[in-house]
Design an enzyme around this catalytic site. Sequence first.
Site, PDB file in Angstrom:
ATOM      1  N   HIS A 171      -7.582  -3.456   4.676  1.00 60.63           N
ATOM      2  CA  HIS A 171      -6.993  -2.104   4.654  1.00 60.63           C
ATOM      3  C   HIS A 171      -7.774  -1.232   3.669  1.00 60.63           C
ATOM      4  CE1 HIS A 171      -4.513   0.852   2.508  1.00 60.63           C
ATOM      5  NE2 HIS A 171      -3.854   1.049   3.623  1.00 60.63           N
ATOM      6  N   ASN A 172      -8.026  -1.771   2.496  1.00 61.43           N
ATOM      7  CA  ASN A 172      -8.739  -0.983   1.493  1.00 61.43           C
ATOM      8  C   ASN A 172     -10.188  -0.724   1.898  1.00 61.43           C
ATOM      9  OD1 ASN A 172      -6.335  -1.228   0.114  1.00 61.43           O
ATOM     10  ND2 ASN A 172      -7.305  -1.523  -1.862  1.00 61.43           N
ATOM     11  N   SER A 174       0.824  -1.209   0.000  1.00 60.18           N
ATOM     12  CA  SER A 174       0.000   0.000   0.000  1.00 60.18           C
ATOM     13  C   SER A 174       0.851   1.249   0.000  1.00 60.18           C
ATOM     14  CB  SER A 174      -0.918   0.026   1.217  1.00 60.18           C
ATOM     15  OG  SER A 174      -1.652   1.240   1.219  1.00 60.18           O
ATOM     16  N   GLU A 184     -10.019   1.988   4.151  1.00 58.27           N
ATOM     17  CA  GLU A 184      -9.722   3.184   3.325  1.00 58.27           C
ATOM     18  C   GLU A 184     -11.023   3.767   2.748  1.00 58.27           C
ATOM     19  OE1 GLU A 184      -6.486   2.605   0.356  1.00 58.27           O
ATOM     20  OE2 GLU A 184      -7.955   3.197  -1.145  1.00 58.27           O
ATOM     21  N   LYS A 223      -4.588  -6.771   3.344  1.00 56.03           N
ATOM     22  CA  LYS A 223      -4.563  -5.621   2.425  1.00 56.03           C
ATOM     23  C   LYS A 223      -5.984  -5.293   1.961  1.00 56.03           C
ATOM     24  CE  LYS A 223      -3.163  -2.311  -0.241  1.00 56.03           C
ATOM     25  NZ  LYS A 223      -3.906  -2.134  -1.414  1.00 56.03           N
TER      26      LYS A 223
HETATM   27  C1  6PG Z   1      -3.224   1.469  -1.599  1.00 52.83           C
HETATM   28  C2  6PG Z   1      -4.532   1.709  -2.273  1.00 52.83           C
HETATM   29  C3  6PG Z   1      -4.520   1.129  -3.622  1.00 52.83           C
HETATM   30  C4  6PG Z   1      -5.612   1.722  -4.488  1.00 52.83           C
HETATM   31  C5  6PG Z   1      -6.836   0.892  -4.540  1.00 52.83           C
HETATM   32  C6  6PG Z   1      -8.157   1.526  -4.252  1.00 52.83           C
HETATM   33  O1  6PG Z   1      -3.297   0.900  -0.523  1.00 52.83           O
HETATM   34  O2  6PG Z   1      -2.190   1.858  -2.131  1.00 52.83           O
HETATM   35  O3  6PG Z   1      -5.575   1.140  -1.538  1.00 52.83           O
HETATM   36  O4  6PG Z   1      -4.546  -0.245  -3.502  1.00 52.83           O
HETATM   37  O5  6PG Z   1      -5.776   3.047  -4.360  1.00 52.83           O
HETATM   38  O6  6PG Z   1      -6.766   0.404  -5.824  1.00 52.83           O
HETATM   39  O7  6PG Z   1      -8.747   1.926  -5.398  1.00 52.83           O
HETATM   40  P1  6PG Z   1     -10.301   2.054  -5.707  1.00 52.83           P
HETATM   41  O8  6PG Z   1     -10.767   3.239  -4.938  1.00 52.83           O
HETATM   42  O9  6PG Z   1     -10.278   2.310  -7.178  1.00 52.83           O
HETATM   43  O10 6PG Z   1     -10.989   0.785  -5.380  1.00 52.83           O
END
Ligand code: 6PG
Length: 499
Positions: A206-207, A148, A210, A203
């Site tokens: 994590h997303n 990430s 996010e 991961k």
């Molecule tokens: C990271 C990000 C990376 C990316 C994702 C999310 O941890 O570096 O999470 O993996 O930005 O692809 O993207 P989307 O918003 O397009 O799902």
Amino acid sequence: MASADQAAQNSKGPGGGTPQGTAQIGVTGLAVMGRNLARNLARNGYATAVHNRTAARTRALVEEFGDEGTFVPSETAADFVASLERPRRIIVMVKAGEPTDAVIEEFAPLLEPGDIIVDAGNAHFADTRRREKDLRKRGIHFVGSGVSGGEEGALHGPSIMPGGSAESYQALAPMLEAISAKAEDGSPCVAHIGPDGAGHFVKMVHNGIEYADMQLIAEAYDLLRHALDLPPAKIAEVFRGWNQGRLDSYLIEITAQVLAHTDADTGRPFVDVVLDQAEQKGTGRWTVQTALDLGAPVSGIAEAVFARSVSGHADLREAARELPGPTPTLLDSAAYDRFADDVEQALYASKIVAYAQGFHQIAAGSAEYGWNVDQGRVAAIWRAGCIIRAAFLDRIRSAFDARPDLPTLLIDEHFGEALRGAQSAWRRVVSTAAELGIPTPGFSAALAYYDSLRAERLPAALIQGQRDFFGAHTYRRTDRPGSFHTLWATPDRPEVTPS
Ligand code: 6PG
């Protein structure tokens, strides 16, 4: 170009061919993420083999960045493999899904037992489990690794979440530690997460977090914009202020920058000229799909995924535009001063919930697949390099270090205290949003989760009664063990114990 010549010299053997067995690690797939990871490795002193399906990319990398370290370029998979010392360490950085399978199938037959393939893309952890199992049978270690931090992170220091065997981690650890981000206390943001798909699972979550974090920040912006009529540049200032406190994080910091940005073409705030339809590549959706399978209630993350989905339904939104509701009106001046502070508190509280839900899902995945994931370690390696890096991850680390089996972050002493302090403001924000007609699915879901967990009795009892009424699905009682069914169609409704 001097650097290209030098690099070409660096990278050729005496006979002009690719030198055999000299590279310590290799990267195949040289789009921007792969290229930056390769550069990061080379800059850290590792002789790095590089390969791409189309050789022009490999050449361009060596031409442009050859002076940053030792690159060993190859045009064919066979040369690439031959250029690596043993055990071979190959990082694959291609699109998730079929392209990853295709690359594995291309390379695996060229490898020997003990060699290691690292998939550093955003693969689904179930694919990683399948690939690890297949390759293990062939004696090859397969490491599904979360990475990430985007393009910049890949180059200057990402947070790295490798899964796979402990043995393969031993062989990779010094290199991964060297290229990873470093937390404030200097520790590298990489740790062996657990066997097979554990790294990609973490991961993925994590997303998911996010997505939730971004949604909550977006709601905070929307509230300040519509309830206080603050222009984006002023909201940027508010966010900059928040970034000095407990909300200190990469996402808050970039939010301030995005909000302060003016569109060069129109002179309008950038945020006003961007189409309000959020896209996604799918990792947030996977988080929620997986959470449903695991029975992990990640409602804040789910709302964030659905909010993106709602935003993208332009036709649906157009059709519903005339639905009645309050037009957001400004708060009166007495409430004005307090509101921005209330929003900060609501954002912090909702953020704690989002992380609590994500960590709950990690614990659930770990239990389901026997990964033994150390949640304190996960929080520790998210402190720098990754997209959700934030000052409060150090608090999360301490919470899990102090009590590895903590059932939820919400009951940790520090976070419990923060929630106690924030909850009145949090409730005011959610109710004000409802009164003004400003959608806050993230804040509301987070508060509902909080209230659900602390409720002494939930209406789930009534749902059990309904299920038993129409489907004889049975229920359990509070006063004695066993399963029970009421004969609802019988006039005196006797209770029976189904055999
Ligand atoms: C990271 C990000 C990376 C990316 C994702 C999310 O941890 O570096 O999470 O993996 O930005 O692809 O993207 P989307 O918003 O397009 O799902």
